[in-house]
Write an enzyme that holds these catalytic residues in place. Structure first.
Site, PDB file in Angstrom:
ATOM      1  N   SER A 118     -29.728  87.012  56.113  1.00 55.38           N
ATOM      2  CA  SER A 118     -28.526  86.663  55.348  1.00 55.38           C
ATOM      3  C   SER A 118     -28.757  85.499  54.381  1.00 55.38           C
ATOM      4  O   SER A 118     -27.970  85.280  53.480  1.00 55.38           O
ATOM      5  CB  SER A 118     -27.372  86.328  56.296  1.00 55.38           C
ATOM      6  OG  SER A 118     -27.621  85.103  56.940  1.00 55.38           O
ATOM      7  N   LYS A 155     -25.588  79.190  57.106  1.00 56.10           N
ATOM      8  CA  LYS A 155     -24.988  79.575  55.828  1.00 56.10           C
ATOM      9  C   LYS A 155     -24.870  78.328  54.941  1.00 56.10           C
ATOM     10  O   LYS A 155     -24.972  77.195  55.418  1.00 56.10           O
ATOM     11  CB  LYS A 155     -23.566  80.149  56.047  1.00 56.10           C
ATOM     12  CG  LYS A 155     -23.499  81.436  56.871  1.00 56.10           C
ATOM     13  CD  LYS A 155     -24.004  82.648  56.121  1.00 56.10           C
ATOM     14  CE  LYS A 155     -24.057  83.904  56.989  1.00 56.10           C
ATOM     15  NZ  LYS A 155     -25.145  83.907  57.969  1.00 56.10           N
TER      16      LYS A 155
END
Lengths: 197, 428
Positions: A118, A155
């Site tokens: 990701s 993230k």
């Protein structure tokens, strides 16, 4: 430069100090309080050397991360005039300590493994090791470890106009919006990625 | 006025587990002793269910099912590393630190010209942020009072004081009296259950009553240590750490050096003597230890000198209280963390993973303080080395395997999140 063939002057064979350690020696600075200890240690070493001419492995002058700061590697050789400290002694290279570089505050530093792609866009790959420093404040734009549904996720943190989002770095993943009642827990700030090639 | 702070981790082992397993947050969690025998740590949710400390796990099974209690096997490698981190963060707040146990530290804050309650909150905040461990801070004019203040910081005897920091020095005489009259005498440091019963028998039920009792009477009817405790309650600092019974969960032995120590052999000597002292205490209370932590520290208040603090937990092949085996393990750990070129100010060891002697099988090598043969020695340290590297129980004495009932159980052990490359936490 050609060597001149003089019959006197110059070096006399057998003159000067006898090598104590059977190899070249280097000048070094040590903390004053440690001087007697170092001297004792070196004397012991010299005696051991008579028997066992092996430099103990933990004293190898250039060694990554193991090198205590008192051992320094001279950058260039220089002659020493008795009684005068050479100004060149100040130009010694520090040894490199990877721990110091990767985790300046080790009490607050933790390592985590990455799973998935990701964050591939910022160079974080599946299987990489993340260096996470919990002493840093998570600000807008930092890559963070957040806790979502009892799971660690890595993230980029976005704080804009009071809204908080967690952004992936991969078009296949959706940004994570926080609902108003959701409280986001930031576990730590990612400072380095250790990626094997 | 003397100001001593006691800082300790809340439900320390459970908190360590939660740092790396956020899914355990808010759930009832217990940590079990080695062999998954007894409860050695309880989360707040479990305490609220009335589960006592030390209860055997099998007796809890029904309640656990009913309330979804999660049991973790003890993971001393993780707890040791987190303890190390917690103590070194706390050390940033005062030049005088005394580590008392795996999760407790005394700090001397005397003469700090600060609002100590705010300072205490700062300590809490930093430890929480850097390590994830929640701590409480108690401040008083002696160690005994600091311990008591720490108890107040957790329990809401005084609602305004229960937010994790209590400074007894800020209470007026009458306020203190009022508070101490509401706390049972058994909460005082070093007053165990037996002594509490005897005290109650002569009408001393509260902390205040003990504080008011006559020194000579206590000395006559009990002992000099309890008399000193009374003096400490009255603000006289007179107890050395050693004199107060350690918590049952671990035994600690450490000292600051009068002069900086540089060489491994000097540290070896210190560590061996700490190990044998701790082993004596261990035998005295009829326990064995399954792991030993060894640590070294430079002086953080000489910032110009190179700094180095490190600790390591060595798991023993087999729980023991044999001085020799414990010292051997400590030396092995020391060898792994020692670096030449630093001025060491302090070293110490801590025995963890304790359990009663009668709960472990007879071990091939546990000669009670008998000099071991050289072969058993070598074997022992090799086994330790393998087990420290590969995980406990990788290699075991045959004596363990013969009776399967004795086999080491640690069925639900979390990863060594901070000490093993293969066992790091994962982020997606």
């Amino acid at each position: 430069m050609e060597k001149s063939q003089k019959s006197h002057g110059g070096a006399r064979a057998g003159a000067g100090r006898k090598p104590k350690f059977g190899e070249r020696t280097a000048l070094m600075r040590v903390p004053e309080s440690a001087q007697p200890v170092v001297v004792d240690f070196l004397n012991e070493l010299a005696q051991k050397r008579q028997v066992e001419p092996k430099w103990p492995s933990h004293l190898t002058p250039v060694k990554l991360a193991e090198n205590p700061p008192v051992f320094k590697v001279p950058l260039f050789n220089h002659t020493i005039q008795a009684g005068f400290p050479s100004p060149a002694d100040d130009y010694v290279a520090e040894s490199l300590d990877l721990n110091e570089h990767l985790m300046p505050r080790k009490e607050a530093t933790y390592l985590l493994t990455v799973s998935g792609d990701s964050m591939i866009g910022v160079g974080i790959h599946d299987g990489d090791i993340l260096v996470v420093d919990r002493s840093l404040t998570p600000v807008n734009g930092k890559v963070v470890i957040a806790i979502l549904d009892g799971q660690f996720t890595v993230k980029t943190l976005e704080k804009k106009r009071g809204k908080i989002r967690l952004l992936p770095a991969n078009p296949d993943f959706e940004p994570i919006e926080l609902k108003d009642e959701q409280e986001l827990q930031i576990w730590g700030v990612v400072t380095k990625v250790i990626h094997s090639l | 006025m003397t100001a001593i702070a006691l800082i300790d981790g809340n439900n320390f082992y459970v908190s360590c587990e939660r740092v790396f397993q956020p899914e355990l947050e808010g759930k009832p969690v217990v940590v079990l002793s080695n062999n998954d025998g007894c409860v050695v740590a309880r989360s707040a949710e479990v305490k609220a269910l009335g589960v006592p400390m030390g209860i055997p796990w099998f007796k809890l099974k029904d309640l656990a099912k009913q309330h979804g209690i999660i049991a973790k096997s003890s993971n001393y490698t993780l707890y040791g590393d987190m303890s190390q981190r917690m103590h070194s963060v706390i050390a940033q707040f005062s030049p005088e630190q005394e580590i008392y146990s795996i999760d407790e530290t005394f700090l001397d804050l005397t003469g700090f010209n600060l609002d100590l309650v705010a300072y205490g909150q700062e300590i809490r905040q930093r430890v929480r942020q850097w390590t994830g461990i929640p701590v409480c801070v108690g401040i008083g004019s002696s160690k005994t009072l600091a311990k008591l203040a720490n108890h107040c910081a957790k329990k809401s005897h005084v609602p305004s004081m229960a937010d994790g920091v209590t400074d007894l020095n800020q209470l007026s005489g009458s306020g203190l009296r009022e508070l101490f009259s509401r706390i049972e005498v058994g909460e005082v440091w070093g007053v165990g259950r037996k002594i509490q019963e005897r005290l109650v028998g002569i009408g001393i039920e509260t902390v205040q009553q003990l504080k008011d009792s006559s020194l000579s009477r206590i000395k006559k009817e009990f002992n000099v240590v309890l008399a000193r405790t009374v003096a400490e309650l009255n603000g006289e600092s007179c107890l050395a750490m050693e004199e107060v019974a350690q918590p049952k969960q671990q035994i600690m032995s450490s000292r600051s050096f009068g002069q900086p120590v540089f060489l491994l052999e000097d540290l070896n000597e210190a560590v061996v003597s700490y190990s044998s002292r701790a082993a004596e205490k261990l035998r005295h209370q009829n326990h064995v230890a399954g792991a030993i932590q060894v640590f070294v520290q430079t002086n953080p208040f000489k910032p110009k000198e190179p700094q180095y603090n490190k600790g390591v937990t060595v798991k023993l092949l087999h729980p023991t209280n044999n001085t020799f085996q414990l010292a051997e393990a400590a030396l092995y750990g020391l060898k792994r963390i020692y670096k030449l070129g630093y001025a060491y100010k302090k070293a110490g060891i801590m025995l963890t993973d304790l359990c009663p002697t009668d709960q472990v099988p007879i071990d091939l090598f546990s000669g009670f303080d008998e000099p071991e043969t050289a072969r058993a020695k070598n074997l022992m340290s090799t086994l330790d080395e393998i087990n420290a590297k590969m995980g406990r129980g990788t290699v075991r004495s045959a004596g363990e395997g013969i009776q399967k009932a004795w086999a080491m159980r640690s069925s639900n052990k979390s990863n060594a999140f901070t000490t093993d490359w293969e066992q790091l936490a994962t982020a997606i």
